[in-house]
Write a protein that holds these residues in place. Structure first.
Motif, PDB file in Angstrom:
ATOM      1  N   PHE A  66       0.934  -1.294  -0.076  1.00  0.00           N
ATOM      2  CA  PHE A  66       0.011   0.011   0.002  1.00  0.00           C
ATOM      3  C   PHE A  66       0.861   1.117   0.016  1.00  0.00           C
ATOM      4  O   PHE A  66       0.568   2.282  -0.682  1.00  0.00           O
ATOM      5  CB  PHE A  66      -0.857  -0.099   1.025  1.00  0.00           C
ATOM      6  CG  PHE A  66      -2.034  -0.843   1.025  1.00  0.00           C
ATOM      7  CD1 PHE A  66      -2.355  -1.399  -0.115  1.00  0.00           C
ATOM      8  CD2 PHE A  66      -2.725  -1.320   2.438  1.00  0.00           C
ATOM      9  CE1 PHE A  66      -3.542  -2.451  -0.073  1.00  0.00           C
ATOM     10  CE2 PHE A  66      -3.973  -2.210   2.262  1.00  0.00           C
ATOM     11  CZ  PHE A  66      -4.208  -2.854   0.836  1.00  0.00           C
ATOM     12  N   ARG A  67       2.198   1.129   0.965  1.00  0.00           N
ATOM     13  CA  ARG A  67       2.857   2.417   0.870  1.00  0.00           C
ATOM     14  C   ARG A  67       3.467   2.515  -0.289  1.00  0.00           C
ATOM     15  O   ARG A  67       3.649   3.774  -0.966  1.00  0.00           O
ATOM     16  CB  ARG A  67       3.809   2.434   2.017  1.00  0.00           C
ATOM     17  CG  ARG A  67       3.107   2.427   3.267  1.00  0.00           C
ATOM     18  CD  ARG A  67       4.202   2.625   4.537  1.00  0.00           C
ATOM     19  NE  ARG A  67       4.315   1.094   4.720  1.00  0.00           N
ATOM     20  CZ  ARG A  67       5.422   0.731   5.634  1.00  0.00           C
ATOM     21  NH1 ARG A  67       6.017   1.493   6.451  1.00  0.00           N
ATOM     22  NH2 ARG A  67       5.257  -0.627   5.891  1.00  0.00           N
ATOM     23  N   GLU A  68       3.965   1.631  -1.194  1.00  0.00           N
ATOM     24  CA  GLU A  68       4.490   1.490  -2.214  1.00  0.00           C
ATOM     25  C   GLU A  68       3.495   2.039  -3.875  1.00  0.00           C
ATOM     26  O   GLU A  68       4.077   2.972  -4.647  1.00  0.00           O
ATOM     27  CB  GLU A  68       5.325   0.464  -2.644  1.00  0.00           C
ATOM     28  CG  GLU A  68       6.638   0.146  -2.075  1.00  0.00           C
ATOM     29  CD  GLU A  68       7.182  -1.225  -2.361  1.00  0.00           C
ATOM     30  OE1 GLU A  68       6.710  -1.899  -2.843  1.00  0.00           O
ATOM     31  OE2 GLU A  68       8.108  -1.313  -1.679  1.00  0.00           O
ATOM     32  N   HIS A  69       2.456   1.458  -3.599  1.00  0.00           N
ATOM     33  CA  HIS A  69       1.719   1.579  -4.710  1.00  0.00           C
ATOM     34  C   HIS A  69       0.477   2.205  -4.606  1.00  0.00           C
ATOM     35  O   HIS A  69      -0.485   2.389  -5.549  1.00  0.00           O
ATOM     36  CB  HIS A  69       1.322   0.216  -5.190  1.00  0.00           C
ATOM     37  CG  HIS A  69       2.649  -0.509  -5.550  1.00  0.00           C
ATOM     38  ND1 HIS A  69       3.609  -0.200  -6.794  1.00  0.00           N
ATOM     39  CD2 HIS A  69       3.308  -1.717  -5.023  1.00  0.00           C
ATOM     40  CE1 HIS A  69       4.517  -0.824  -6.644  1.00  0.00           C
ATOM     41  NE2 HIS A  69       4.383  -2.010  -5.707  1.00  0.00           N
ATOM     42  N   GLY A  70      -0.064   2.479  -3.203  1.00  0.00           N
ATOM     43  CA  GLY A  70      -1.343   3.185  -2.867  1.00  0.00           C
ATOM     44  C   GLY A  70      -2.224   1.882  -2.606  1.00  0.00           C
ATOM     45  O   GLY A  70      -2.476   0.743  -2.958  1.00  0.00           O
ATOM     46  N   GLY A  71      -3.208   2.411  -1.684  1.00  0.00           N
ATOM     47  CA  GLY A  71      -4.244   1.172  -1.390  1.00  0.00           C
ATOM     48  C   GLY A  71      -5.335   0.983  -2.287  1.00  0.00           C
ATOM     49  O   GLY A  71      -5.692  -0.089  -2.309  1.00  0.00           O
ATOM     50  N   SER A  81      12.676   4.883   0.328  1.00  0.00           N
ATOM     51  CA  SER A  81      12.081   3.572   0.547  1.00  0.00           C
ATOM     52  C   SER A  81      10.637   3.766   1.067  1.00  0.00           C
ATOM     53  O   SER A  81      10.328   3.710   2.179  1.00  0.00           O
ATOM     54  CB  SER A  81      12.784   2.902   1.920  1.00  0.00           C
ATOM     55  OG  SER A  81      14.260   2.666   1.707  1.00  0.00           O
ATOM     56  N   PRO A  82       9.645   4.452   0.267  1.00  0.00           N
ATOM     57  CA  PRO A  82       8.343   4.500   0.562  1.00  0.00           C
ATOM     58  C   PRO A  82       7.430   3.050   1.326  1.00  0.00           C
ATOM     59  O   PRO A  82       6.936   3.328   2.121  1.00  0.00           O
ATOM     60  CB  PRO A  82       7.535   4.948  -0.629  1.00  0.00           C
ATOM     61  CG  PRO A  82       8.770   4.594  -1.588  1.00  0.00           C
ATOM     62  CD  PRO A  82      10.010   4.513  -1.226  1.00  0.00           C
ATOM     63  N   GLY A  83       7.946   2.188   0.706  1.00  0.00           N
ATOM     64  CA  GLY A  83       7.377   0.738   1.165  1.00  0.00           C
ATOM     65  C   GLY A  83       7.600   0.323   2.654  1.00  0.00           C
ATOM     66  O   GLY A  83       6.875  -0.116   3.191  1.00  0.00           O
ATOM     67  N   MET A  84       8.811   1.140   2.999  1.00  0.00           N
ATOM     68  CA  MET A  84       9.098   0.835   4.641  1.00  0.00           C
ATOM     69  C   MET A  84       9.043   2.268   5.448  1.00  0.00           C
ATOM     70  O   MET A  84       9.291   2.231   6.459  1.00  0.00           O
ATOM     71  CB  MET A  84      10.690   0.337   4.691  1.00  0.00           C
ATOM     72  CG  MET A  84      10.795  -0.953   3.789  1.00  0.00           C
ATOM     73  SD  MET A  84       9.893  -2.023   4.725  1.00  0.00           S
ATOM     74  CE  MET A  84      10.633  -2.386   6.145  1.00  0.00           C
ATOM     75  N   GLY A  85       8.572   3.290   4.871  1.00  0.00           N
ATOM     76  CA  GLY A  85       8.606   4.521   5.412  1.00  0.00           C
ATOM     77  C   GLY A  85       7.402   5.012   6.040  1.00  0.00           C
ATOM     78  O   GLY A  85       6.360   4.274   6.260  1.00  0.00           O
ATOM     79  N   CYS A  86       7.064   6.189   6.131  1.00  0.00           N
ATOM     80  CA  CYS A  86       6.167   6.719   6.897  1.00  0.00           C
ATOM     81  C   CYS A  86       4.802   6.637   6.020  1.00  0.00           C
ATOM     82  O   CYS A  86       4.665   7.222   4.629  1.00  0.00           O
ATOM     83  CB  CYS A  86       6.383   8.338   7.005  1.00  0.00           C
ATOM     84  SG  CYS A  86       4.891   9.528   7.663  1.00  0.00           S
ATOM     85  N   VAL A  87       3.810   6.308   6.559  1.00  0.00           N
ATOM     86  CA  VAL A  87       2.450   6.206   5.948  1.00  0.00           C
ATOM     87  C   VAL A  87       1.687   7.352   5.635  1.00  0.00           C
ATOM     88  O   VAL A  87       1.013   7.318   4.534  1.00  0.00           O
ATOM     89  CB  VAL A  87       1.681   5.269   6.855  1.00  0.00           C
ATOM     90  CG1 VAL A  87       1.165   5.788   8.111  1.00  0.00           C
ATOM     91  CG2 VAL A  87       0.389   4.470   6.030  1.00  0.00           C
ATOM     92  N   LEU A  88       2.015   8.334   6.366  1.00  0.00           N
ATOM     93  CA  LEU A  88       1.368   9.613   6.106  1.00  0.00           C
ATOM     94  C   LEU A  88       1.952  10.192   4.860  1.00  0.00           C
ATOM     95  O   LEU A  88       1.285  10.835   3.755  1.00  0.00           O
ATOM     96  CB  LEU A  88       1.438  10.531   7.143  1.00  0.00           C
ATOM     97  CG  LEU A  88       0.756  10.214   8.495  1.00  0.00           C
ATOM     98  CD1 LEU A  88       1.147  11.433   9.677  1.00  0.00           C
ATOM     99  CD2 LEU A  88      -0.725   9.953   8.408  1.00  0.00           C
ATOM    100  N   ALA A  89       3.395  10.053   4.644  1.00  0.00           N
ATOM    101  CA  ALA A  89       3.776  10.466   3.245  1.00  0.00           C
ATOM    102  C   ALA A  89       3.464   9.737   2.211  1.00  0.00           C
ATOM    103  O   ALA A  89       3.413  10.202   1.094  1.00  0.00           O
ATOM    104  CB  ALA A  89       5.628  10.632   3.585  1.00  0.00           C
ATOM    105  N   ALA A  90       3.298   8.641   2.703  1.00  0.00           N
ATOM    106  CA  ALA A  90       3.037   7.555   1.371  1.00  0.00           C
ATOM    107  C   ALA A  90       1.517   7.508   1.039  1.00  0.00           C
ATOM    108  O   ALA A  90       1.226   7.514  -0.313  1.00  0.00           O
ATOM    109  CB  ALA A  90       3.339   6.192   1.637  1.00  0.00           C
TER     110      ALA A  90
END
Length: 177
Positions: free
Chosen positions: A6-11, A84-93
């Motif tokens: 979800f963080r990498e590609h969106g929910g 590393s958006p897939g491992m990072g902050c959910v708000l930023a992603a």
């Protein structure tokens, strides 16, 4: 796996079938674990907040005396985190996507965000809880916005400069008081 996807590609982009395939389960198996995609989404956001909070706490606790918030800012606004958006902050992603979820989902996510805030609040300067809350509500969403902007920027040298400028700004504003 869902938290990362979800963080990498969106929910909305990461369909249940895609996520289930990545973990080696069938789409039908999904419904034995979750009532809906929204339930999976909330669980994924919970995992993301837990991972991010644990990483920030670890950094703060290992920081030299009086440098916990500086260390948190430097970790958050680092090249590694930006890349590393897939491992990072959910708000930023997922920030804008989170805001568009149904009210019932947003309420559950708000509770997760508040728990994340409570874990990090002791490292925010302020004489009272209210002061700390006000500073937290400015600092962390602002850093998420910077991170989002950095991720949208293509030239690596501009990305680095944006991160460096933001670190300097937030450290001067919130740490060097």
């Amino acid at each position: 796996m869902a938290a990362r996807s979800f963080r990498e590609h969106g929910g909305d982009t990461s369909g249940i079938g895609t996520v289930m395939k990545k973990v080696g389960l069938t789409k039908g198996g999904f419904y034995r674990h979750f009532a809906s995609k929204d339930d999976l989404f909330v669980e994924a956001v919970a995992r993301a907040f837990e991972e991010m909070g644990s990483g920030m706490l670890e950094a703060a606790k290992s920081a030299p005396e009086g440098q916990a918030l500086r260390t948190i800012i430097e970790r958050y606004l680092s090249t590694g985190h930006a890349n590393s958006p897939g491992m990072g902050c959910v708000l930023a992603a997922l920030g804008p996507e989170l805001a568009r979820k149904p009210l019932s989902v947003r309420k559950r996510i708000e509770a997760l965000r508040e728990a994340y805030r409570e874990r990090l609040l002791p490292y925010v300067p302020g004489q009272t809880r209210e002061e700390k809350l006000k500073k937290f509500q400015l600092l962390f969403p602002s850093m998420a916005g910077v991170l989002t902007g950095v991720r949208m920027t293509l030239p690596p040298e501009r990305r680095e400069q944006m991160l460096k400028d933001a670190r300097s700004f937030f450290i001067k504003l919130f740490v060097e008081v």
